[in-house]
Design a protein around this motif. Structure first.
Motif, mmCIF file in Angstrom:
data_model
loop_
_atom_site.group_PDB
_atom_site.id
_atom_site.type_symbol
_atom_site.label_atom_id
_atom_site.label_comp_id
_atom_site.label_asym_id
_atom_site.label_seq_id
_atom_site.Cartn_x
_atom_site.Cartn_y
_atom_site.Cartn_z
ATOM 1 N N ILE A 52 -1.641 -0.660 1.847
ATOM 2 C CA ILE A 52 -2.600 -0.496 0.751
ATOM 3 C C ILE A 52 -2.814 1.009 0.607
ATOM 4 O O ILE A 52 -3.389 1.658 1.487
ATOM 5 N N ASP A 53 -2.339 1.547 -0.487
ATOM 6 C CA ASP A 53 -2.248 3.001 -0.606
ATOM 7 C C ASP A 53 -3.444 3.652 -1.307
ATOM 8 O O ASP A 53 -3.696 4.834 -1.118
ATOM 9 N N ALA A 54 -4.140 2.900 -2.109
ATOM 10 C CA ALA A 54 -5.295 3.443 -2.818
ATOM 11 C C ALA A 54 -6.544 3.177 -1.988
ATOM 12 O O ALA A 54 -6.926 2.026 -1.767
ATOM 13 N N ASP A 55 -7.190 4.224 -1.538
ATOM 14 C CA ASP A 55 -8.374 4.067 -0.689
ATOM 15 C C ASP A 55 -9.463 3.257 -1.366
ATOM 16 O O ASP A 55 -10.185 2.498 -0.716
ATOM 17 N N SER A 56 -9.562 3.377 -2.680
ATOM 18 C CA SER A 56 -10.650 2.728 -3.399
ATOM 19 C C SER A 56 -10.529 1.208 -3.442
ATOM 20 O O SER A 56 -11.498 0.524 -3.776
ATOM 21 N N VAL A 57 -9.357 0.667 -3.098
ATOM 22 C CA VAL A 57 -9.185 -0.787 -3.160
ATOM 23 C C VAL A 57 -9.065 -1.429 -1.786
ATOM 24 O O VAL A 57 -8.972 -2.653 -1.684
ATOM 25 N N LYS A 58 -9.063 -0.617 -0.736
ATOM 26 C CA LYS A 58 -8.935 -1.170 0.619
ATOM 27 C C LYS A 58 -10.088 -2.114 0.919
ATOM 28 O O LYS A 58 -11.246 -1.807 0.634
ATOM 29 N N GLY A 59 -9.744 -3.264 1.446
ATOM 30 C CA GLY A 59 -10.738 -4.281 1.728
ATOM 31 C C GLY A 59 -10.989 -5.218 0.563
ATOM 32 O O GLY A 59 -11.679 -6.226 0.722
ATOM 33 N N ARG A 60 -10.441 -4.882 -0.614
ATOM 34 C CA ARG A 60 -10.666 -5.727 -1.794
ATOM 35 C C ARG A 60 -9.353 -6.281 -2.369
ATOM 36 O O ARG A 60 -9.338 -7.393 -2.903
ATOM 37 N N PHE A 61 -8.294 -5.512 -2.300
ATOM 38 C CA PHE A 61 -7.008 -5.922 -2.876
ATOM 39 C C PHE A 61 -6.026 -6.248 -1.762
ATOM 40 O O PHE A 61 -6.022 -5.605 -0.699
ATOM 41 N N THR A 62 -5.179 -7.226 -2.006
ATOM 42 C CA THR A 62 -4.080 -7.531 -1.090
ATOM 43 C C THR A 62 -2.805 -7.757 -1.889
ATOM 44 O O THR A 62 -2.849 -8.244 -3.019
ATOM 45 N N ILE A 63 -1.680 -7.430 -1.276
ATOM 46 C CA ILE A 63 -0.371 -7.624 -1.893
ATOM 47 C C ILE A 63 0.396 -8.650 -1.083
ATOM 48 O O ILE A 63 0.269 -8.691 0.150
#
Length: 119
Positions: A59-70
């Motif tokens: 997860i490369d964007a710090d702002s989405v860590k913990g919210r987005f998954t691939i």
């Protein structure tokens, strides 16, 4: 010819979720890294997340860590981006992309799908 096609974008309220899908055709999974990027007008395209050839996830964007998954479904040639707890700042056009042999060139792109999050 390699093709990527995103779907699943839309307009939601802050706090809601969306799952983006990317249909991948004519591309052997084992040769490529796959990723999700996003872009808003006037800003650089940002890589959100990626999956390596070995299935490793970043997860490369710090702002989405913990919210987005691939994730990926190799059997059905699909790539997914699960986006939870959406925020207005997540509003962007989201693109799936492929990178041959994970060389960093990201030479294959879908047409993009719009995500709009209102407060």
């Amino acid at each position: 010819q390699v093709q990527l096609a995103e779907s699943g974008g839309g307009s939601v309220q802050a706090g809601e979720f969306l799952r983006l899908s990317c249909a991948i055709t004519k591309m052997p999974y084992w040769k490529y890294c796959f990723g999700w990027f996003r872009q808003t007008p006037g800003k650089r395209r940002e890589r959100v997340a990626r999956i390596g050839i070995d299935g490793s996830i970043s997860i490369d964007a710090d702002s989405v860590k913990g919210r987005f998954t691939i994730s990926q479904d190799s059997a059905n040639n699909k790539l997914y981006l699960q986006m939870n707890s959406l925020k207005p700042e997540d509003t962007a056009t989201y693109y799936c992309a492929a990178d041959a042999l994970c060389g960093g060139t990201w030479g294959y792109w879908g047409q993009g799908t719009q995500v709009t999050v209102s407060s």
